[in-house]
Design a protein around this motif. Structure first.
Motif, mmCIF file in Angstrom:
data_model
loop_
_atom_site.group_PDB
_atom_site.id
_atom_site.type_symbol
_atom_site.label_atom_id
_atom_site.label_comp_id
_atom_site.label_asym_id
_atom_site.label_seq_id
_atom_site.Cartn_x
_atom_site.Cartn_y
_atom_site.Cartn_z
ATOM 1 N N ASN A 40 -4.385 2.637 -8.185
ATOM 2 C CA ASN A 40 -5.735 2.771 -7.626
ATOM 3 C C ASN A 40 -6.573 1.508 -7.778
ATOM 4 N N ARG B 131 2.122 1.668 -3.490
ATOM 5 C CA ARG B 131 1.070 2.150 -4.388
ATOM 6 C C ARG B 131 0.839 3.645 -4.200
ATOM 7 N N ARG B 132 0.806 4.096 -2.948
ATOM 8 C CA ARG B 132 0.606 5.530 -2.696
ATOM 9 C C ARG B 132 1.770 6.347 -3.241
ATOM 10 N N SER B 133 2.984 5.837 -3.060
ATOM 11 C CA SER B 133 4.157 6.543 -3.574
ATOM 12 C C SER B 133 4.135 6.607 -5.097
ATOM 13 N N GLU C 126 0.830 -1.206 0.000
ATOM 14 C CA GLU C 126 0.000 0.000 0.000
ATOM 15 C C GLU C 126 0.865 1.256 0.000
ATOM 16 N N ASN C 127 1.947 1.247 0.761
ATOM 17 C CA ASN C 127 2.853 2.399 0.758
ATOM 18 C C ASN C 127 3.463 2.607 -0.622
ATOM 19 N N ARG D 278 1.445 9.092 -6.184
ATOM 20 C CA ARG D 278 1.865 10.479 -5.957
ATOM 21 C C ARG D 278 2.849 10.925 -7.035
#
Length: 203
Positions: free
Chosen positions: A164, A60-62, A57-58, A65
């Motif tokens: 996403n 994917r968020r990175s 998840e980290n 962004r």
């Protein structure tokens, strides 16, 4: 002197009773021990899954962004706010001996397939593919085109969809995206000897 073996009945009965009680306890406790072992194994697997999920998840968020900032107006808008669905020029249909060719529209039959100049064919609205359609079936693709035609933005959009878990990607939404720009590879420094002739020709 000959060894005389003497059996003490009381000691024998005590030992026999102790061994019987011990094995009885072991036989009764074995299911509980196996259950405890299974519970510990399940907890370890759950902890590992949570750790892996947290790392994923980290990442994917990175990735999201970074992908949202890979365009010229990144200081003003996120990519998803201004993106137009990137479309790829569909390749010509394969012609196989012994099989009737599939139907092609007038544009495809008239215009040559110029994959390096898709903007010429874009005037006549040729057959196109979305990024999700292009990578469906596990195929490998290379997006080529002239500078400024949106190759980087297209890949950033694809990375955003994957980060996403967009339904547009179908089964590919479960894949973890890795967005790497060619500038991050520092190829000129790593393969300096291959760039020397090019530098000499410029100088």
């Amino acid at each position: 002197m000959p060894f005389l073996f003497a059996l003490d009945p009381i000691s024998f009965l005590i030992g026999f009773a102790s061994a019987t009680i011990f094995w009885f306890i072991i036989s009764r406790a074995r299911p509980a021990i196996e259950e405890i072992r299974d519970n510990l194994k399940t907890r370890r697997e759950e902890a590992q899954a949570r750790k892996t999920s947290s790392i994923e998840e980290n990442h994917r968020r990175s990735t999201l962004r970074r992908a949202q900032g890979m365009h010229l107006a990144a200081q003003l808008f996120a990519l998803d706010e201004i993106i137009q669905e990137p479309l790829l020029l569909a390749p010509p249909q394969r012609v196989e001996p012994g099989r009737a060719p599939k139907f092609e529209d007038v544009v495809t039959q008239t215009l040559p397939y110029l994959h390096t100049w898709p903007e010429i064919a874009a005037i006549y609205q040729p057959q196109t593919l979305t990024l999700a359609q292009a990578i469906s079936g596990g195929v490998n693709i290379a997006i080529i085109g002239q500078p400024g035609t949106g190759k980087t933005v297209a890949l950033a959009h694809l990375a955003s969809l994957a980060a996403n878990r967009s339904e547009k990607l179908g089964e590919l939404k479960y894949h973890v995206p890795f967005l790497i720009h060619v500038a991050d590879l520092n190829l000129q420094k790593r393969f300096k000897k291959y760039f020397r002739p090019y530098h000499r020709s410029i100088c």
